[in-house]
Motif scaffolding. Structure first.
Motif, PDB file in Angstrom:
ATOM      1  N   THR A 160     -40.413 115.724  16.113  1.00  0.00           N
ATOM      2  CA  THR A 160     -39.023 115.721  16.092  1.00  0.00           C
ATOM      3  C   THR A 160     -38.011 114.893  16.674  1.00  0.00           C
ATOM      4  OG1 THR A 160     -39.310 117.268  18.072  1.00  0.00           O
ATOM      5  CG2 THR A 160     -39.411 118.352  15.798  1.00  0.00           C
ATOM      6  N   ALA A 161     -38.631 114.100  17.535  1.00  0.00           N
ATOM      7  CA  ALA A 161     -37.944 112.620  18.337  1.00  0.00           C
ATOM      8  C   ALA A 161     -38.919 111.707  18.312  1.00  0.00           C
ATOM      9  CB  ALA A 161     -37.449 113.195  19.616  1.00  0.00           C
ATOM     10  N   PRO A 162     -38.550 110.497  18.027  1.00  0.00           N
ATOM     11  CA  PRO A 162     -39.648 109.240  18.089  1.00  0.00           C
ATOM     12  C   PRO A 162     -39.686 108.822  19.400  1.00  0.00           C
ATOM     13  CG  PRO A 162     -37.357 108.844  17.093  1.00  0.00           C
ATOM     14  CD  PRO A 162     -37.402 110.195  16.992  1.00  0.00           C
ATOM     15  N   LEU A 163     -40.783 108.752  19.936  1.00  0.00           N
ATOM     16  CA  LEU A 163     -40.936 108.364  21.271  1.00  0.00           C
ATOM     17  C   LEU A 163     -41.875 107.118  21.620  1.00  0.00           C
ATOM     18  CD1 LEU A 163     -41.952 111.988  22.657  1.00  0.00           C
ATOM     19  CD2 LEU A 163     -39.495 111.055  22.701  1.00  0.00           C
ATOM     20  N   SER A 164     -41.312 106.431  22.481  1.00  0.00           N
ATOM     21  CA  SER A 164     -42.142 105.093  22.665  1.00  0.00           C
ATOM     22  C   SER A 164     -41.543 104.502  23.889  1.00  0.00           C
ATOM     23  CB  SER A 164     -42.211 104.144  21.681  1.00  0.00           C
ATOM     24  OG  SER A 164     -40.930 103.554  21.247  1.00  0.00           O
ATOM     25  N   GLY A 165     -42.244 103.677  24.655  1.00  0.00           N
ATOM     26  CA  GLY A 165     -41.919 103.151  25.883  1.00  0.00           C
ATOM     27  C   GLY A 165     -41.331 103.720  26.862  1.00  0.00           C
ATOM     28  N   ALA A 166     -39.979 103.696  27.345  1.00  0.00           N
ATOM     29  CA  ALA A 166     -39.405 104.118  28.313  1.00  0.00           C
ATOM     30  C   ALA A 166     -39.086 105.650  28.011  1.00  0.00           C
ATOM     31  CB  ALA A 166     -38.126 103.344  28.898  1.00  0.00           C
ATOM     32  N   ARG A 167     -38.483 105.694  26.628  1.00  0.00           N
ATOM     33  CA  ARG A 167     -38.249 107.175  26.169  1.00  0.00           C
ATOM     34  C   ARG A 167     -39.494 107.813  26.365  1.00  0.00           C
ATOM     35  NH1 ARG A 167     -34.739 110.542  25.261  1.00  0.00           N
ATOM     36  NH2 ARG A 167     -34.567 111.567  23.089  1.00  0.00           N
ATOM     37  N   ALA A 168     -40.788 107.530  25.968  1.00  0.00           N
ATOM     38  CA  ALA A 168     -41.960 108.221  26.133  1.00  0.00           C
ATOM     39  C   ALA A 168     -41.967 108.820  27.712  1.00  0.00           C
ATOM     40  CB  ALA A 168     -43.125 107.456  25.787  1.00  0.00           C
ATOM     41  N   LEU A 169     -41.991 107.912  28.550  1.00  0.00           N
ATOM     42  CA  LEU A 169     -41.981 108.518  30.008  1.00  0.00           C
ATOM     43  C   LEU A 169     -40.862 109.459  30.272  1.00  0.00           C
ATOM     44  CD1 LEU A 169     -43.110 108.397  32.802  1.00  0.00           C
ATOM     45  CD2 LEU A 169     -41.556 106.752  33.234  1.00  0.00           C
ATOM     46  N   GLU A 170     -39.695 109.253  29.764  1.00  0.00           N
ATOM     47  CA  GLU A 170     -38.415 110.175  29.976  1.00  0.00           C
ATOM     48  C   GLU A 170     -38.811 111.619  29.425  1.00  0.00           C
ATOM     49  OE1 GLU A 170     -34.337 110.519  27.822  1.00  0.00           O
ATOM     50  OE2 GLU A 170     -34.679 108.530  28.602  1.00  0.00           O
ATOM     51  N   GLN A 171     -39.286 111.416  28.085  1.00  0.00           N
ATOM     52  CA  GLN A 171     -39.544 112.731  27.661  1.00  0.00           C
ATOM     53  C   GLN A 171     -40.900 113.543  28.100  1.00  0.00           C
ATOM     54  OE1 GLN A 171     -37.640 114.739  25.232  1.00  0.00           O
ATOM     55  NE2 GLN A 171     -36.125 113.129  25.949  1.00  0.00           N
ATOM     56  N   THR A 172     -41.780 112.878  28.397  1.00  0.00           N
ATOM     57  CA  THR A 172     -43.184 113.134  28.921  1.00  0.00           C
ATOM     58  C   THR A 172     -42.839 114.047  30.285  1.00  0.00           C
ATOM     59  OG1 THR A 172     -44.296 111.641  28.112  1.00  0.00           O
ATOM     60  CG2 THR A 172     -45.535 112.916  30.030  1.00  0.00           C
ATOM     61  N   VAL A 173     -41.950 113.660  30.984  1.00  0.00           N
ATOM     62  CA  VAL A 173     -41.169 114.243  32.363  1.00  0.00           C
ATOM     63  C   VAL A 173     -40.484 115.565  31.819  1.00  0.00           C
ATOM     64  CG1 VAL A 173     -39.663 114.117  34.311  1.00  0.00           C
ATOM     65  CG2 VAL A 173     -41.436 112.432  33.742  1.00  0.00           C
ATOM     66  N   ALA A 174     -39.740 115.673  30.943  1.00  0.00           N
ATOM     67  CA  ALA A 174     -38.866 116.685  30.438  1.00  0.00           C
ATOM     68  C   ALA A 174     -39.910 117.650  29.713  1.00  0.00           C
ATOM     69  CB  ALA A 174     -38.081 116.225  29.188  1.00  0.00           C
ATOM     70  N   ILE A 175     -40.990 117.330  29.293  1.00  0.00           N
ATOM     71  CA  ILE A 175     -41.765 118.380  28.613  1.00  0.00           C
ATOM     72  C   ILE A 175     -42.637 119.186  29.605  1.00  0.00           C
ATOM     73  CG2 ILE A 175     -43.996 118.633  27.341  1.00  0.00           C
ATOM     74  CD1 ILE A 175     -43.077 116.325  25.750  1.00  0.00           C
ATOM     75  N   VAL A 176     -43.049 118.499  30.773  1.00  0.00           N
ATOM     76  CA  VAL A 176     -43.395 119.163  31.843  1.00  0.00           C
ATOM     77  C   VAL A 176     -42.495 120.104  32.682  1.00  0.00           C
ATOM     78  CG1 VAL A 176     -44.616 118.652  34.416  1.00  0.00           C
ATOM     79  CG2 VAL A 176     -45.220 117.199  32.226  1.00  0.00           C
ATOM     80  N   PRO A 204     -55.966 117.587  23.276  1.00  0.00           N
ATOM     81  CA  PRO A 204     -54.878 118.288  22.249  1.00  0.00           C
ATOM     82  C   PRO A 204     -54.440 117.057  21.413  1.00  0.00           C
ATOM     83  CG  PRO A 204     -53.759 117.191  24.377  1.00  0.00           C
ATOM     84  CD  PRO A 204     -55.226 117.239  24.645  1.00  0.00           C
ATOM     85  N   ILE A 205     -54.270 117.640  19.899  1.00  0.00           N
ATOM     86  CA  ILE A 205     -53.829 116.826  18.870  1.00  0.00           C
ATOM     87  C   ILE A 205     -52.188 116.712  18.892  1.00  0.00           C
ATOM     88  CG2 ILE A 205     -55.680 117.579  17.368  1.00  0.00           C
ATOM     89  CD1 ILE A 205     -53.709 119.316  15.789  1.00  0.00           C
ATOM     90  N   GLY A 206     -51.728 117.415  19.603  1.00  0.00           N
ATOM     91  CA  GLY A 206     -50.244 117.571  19.737  1.00  0.00           C
ATOM     92  C   GLY A 206     -49.405 118.307  20.630  1.00  0.00           C
ATOM     93  N   LEU A 207     -48.179 118.521  20.303  1.00  0.00           N
ATOM     94  CA  LEU A 207     -47.376 119.486  21.091  1.00  0.00           C
ATOM     95  C   LEU A 207     -46.498 120.218  20.029  1.00  0.00           C
ATOM     96  CD1 LEU A 207     -46.372 116.887  23.858  1.00  0.00           C
ATOM     97  CD2 LEU A 207     -47.998 118.801  24.175  1.00  0.00           C
ATOM     98  N   ALA A 208     -46.297 121.588  20.261  1.00  0.00           N
ATOM     99  CA  ALA A 208     -45.425 122.301  19.439  1.00  0.00           C
ATOM    100  C   ALA A 208     -44.763 123.601  20.354  1.00  0.00           C
ATOM    101  CB  ALA A 208     -46.059 122.549  18.171  1.00  0.00           C
ATOM    102  N   GLY A 209     -43.717 123.851  19.877  1.00  0.00           N
ATOM    103  CA  GLY A 209     -43.086 125.213  20.544  1.00  0.00           C
ATOM    104  C   GLY A 209     -41.551 125.089  20.649  1.00  0.00           C
ATOM    105  N   PRO A 210     -41.103 126.071  21.537  1.00  0.00           N
ATOM    106  CA  PRO A 210     -39.552 125.962  21.820  1.00  0.00           C
ATOM    107  C   PRO A 210     -39.090 124.965  22.717  1.00  0.00           C
ATOM    108  CG  PRO A 210     -40.613 127.821  22.944  1.00  0.00           C
ATOM    109  CD  PRO A 210     -41.736 127.249  22.111  1.00  0.00           C
ATOM    110  N   TRP A 211     -37.935 124.523  22.555  1.00  0.00           N
ATOM    111  CA  TRP A 211     -37.629 123.355  22.967  1.00  0.00           C
ATOM    112  C   TRP A 211     -36.193 123.363  23.033  1.00  0.00           C
ATOM    113  CZ3 TRP A 211     -39.499 119.713  26.410  1.00  0.00           C
ATOM    114  CH2 TRP A 211     -38.732 118.655  26.398  1.00  0.00           C
ATOM    115  N   LYS A 212     -35.525 123.015  24.260  1.00  0.00           N
ATOM    116  CA  LYS A 212     -34.155 122.837  24.358  1.00  0.00           C
ATOM    117  C   LYS A 212     -33.785 121.440  25.095  1.00  0.00           C
ATOM    118  CE  LYS A 212     -29.574 124.713  24.779  1.00  0.00           C
ATOM    119  NZ  LYS A 212     -28.689 123.632  25.090  1.00  0.00           N
ATOM    120  N   ALA A 213     -33.482 120.492  24.119  1.00  0.00           N
ATOM    121  CA  ALA A 213     -33.057 119.172  24.816  1.00  0.00           C
ATOM    122  C   ALA A 213     -31.798 119.108  25.448  1.00  0.00           C
ATOM    123  CB  ALA A 213     -32.959 118.074  23.770  1.00  0.00           C
ATOM    124  N   THR A 214     -31.724 118.299  26.657  1.00  0.00           N
ATOM    125  CA  THR A 214     -30.305 118.260  27.419  1.00  0.00           C
ATOM    126  C   THR A 214     -29.231 117.843  26.198  1.00  0.00           C
ATOM    127  OG1 THR A 214     -31.671 117.783  29.290  1.00  0.00           O
ATOM    128  CG2 THR A 214     -29.341 117.286  29.405  1.00  0.00           C
TER     129      THR A 214
END
Length: 171
Positions: free
Chosen positions: A37-53, A74-84
């Motif tokens: 639902t959101a393309p992630l790579s590089g610094a954005r990947a770290l930012e979103q990984t922290v948010a997921i945790v 895991p083959i991935g992630l799925a579930g309820p999500w509320k982005a800032t």
């Protein structure tokens, strides 16, 4: 904190562990292809990984690690999500581009959608994907989600069908 473990015919959906998050982050940082639902790579990947945790700890729910039965990774992630900054929560997902993603990802999304509707009580479930992300759009359509042509954003919005427990079939 106890968190639910969801089960389908071929999958478990559970709260991500430290090793799950480490593996997801490493694959994103390496630039591995993924459907999300959101393309992630590089610094954005770290930012979103922290948010997921943190999402699980702050909100009591979040993206589940999607793990095939008989496997630990895991083959991935799925579930309820509320982005800032977003107006409403969404059914979020990230699946790595593996041979079984096309068959297991829809199963995981349908399970996560049932959780959002039946356990959390969401009566409107949406997912947003990048305008040019045809693979994610196809995945959402495979689960029965319907594109919303009236959304005015920089993303495609999809509405997931939610069956109300209060409806009755006409006689």
């Amino acid at each position: 904190m106890r968190t639910p473990v969801l089960e389908t015919e071929r999958l478990f959906l559970r709260r991500p562990t430290r090793s799950d998050i480490g593996a997801v982050f490493a694959r994103l940082k390496a630039g591995e292809a993924h459907i999300a639902t959101a393309p992630l790579s590089g610094a954005r990947a770290l930012e979103q990984t922290v948010a997921i945790v943190c999402h699980w700890d702050l909100c009591g729910l979040g993206l589940f690690a999607v793990v095939p039965k008989g496997c630990d990774a895991p083959i991935g992630l799925a579930g309820p999500w509320k982005a800032t900054g977003w107006e409403q929560p969404e059914l979020g997902f990230l699946f790595f581009d593996t041979a079984d993603a096309d068959t297991l990802a829809p199963e995981a999304l349908r399970c996560a959608r049932r959780f959002c509707a039946n356990v959390i009580g969401w009566n409107e479930i949406v997912s947003h994907v990048a305008l040019d992300d045809r693979r994610s759009a196809a995945l959402l359509r495979a689960t029965g989600a319907i594109a919303d042509p009236f959304t005015e954003t920089d993303a495609m919005s999809f509405c997931h069908p939610v069956r109300s427990s209060n409806w009755r079939r006409a006689a």
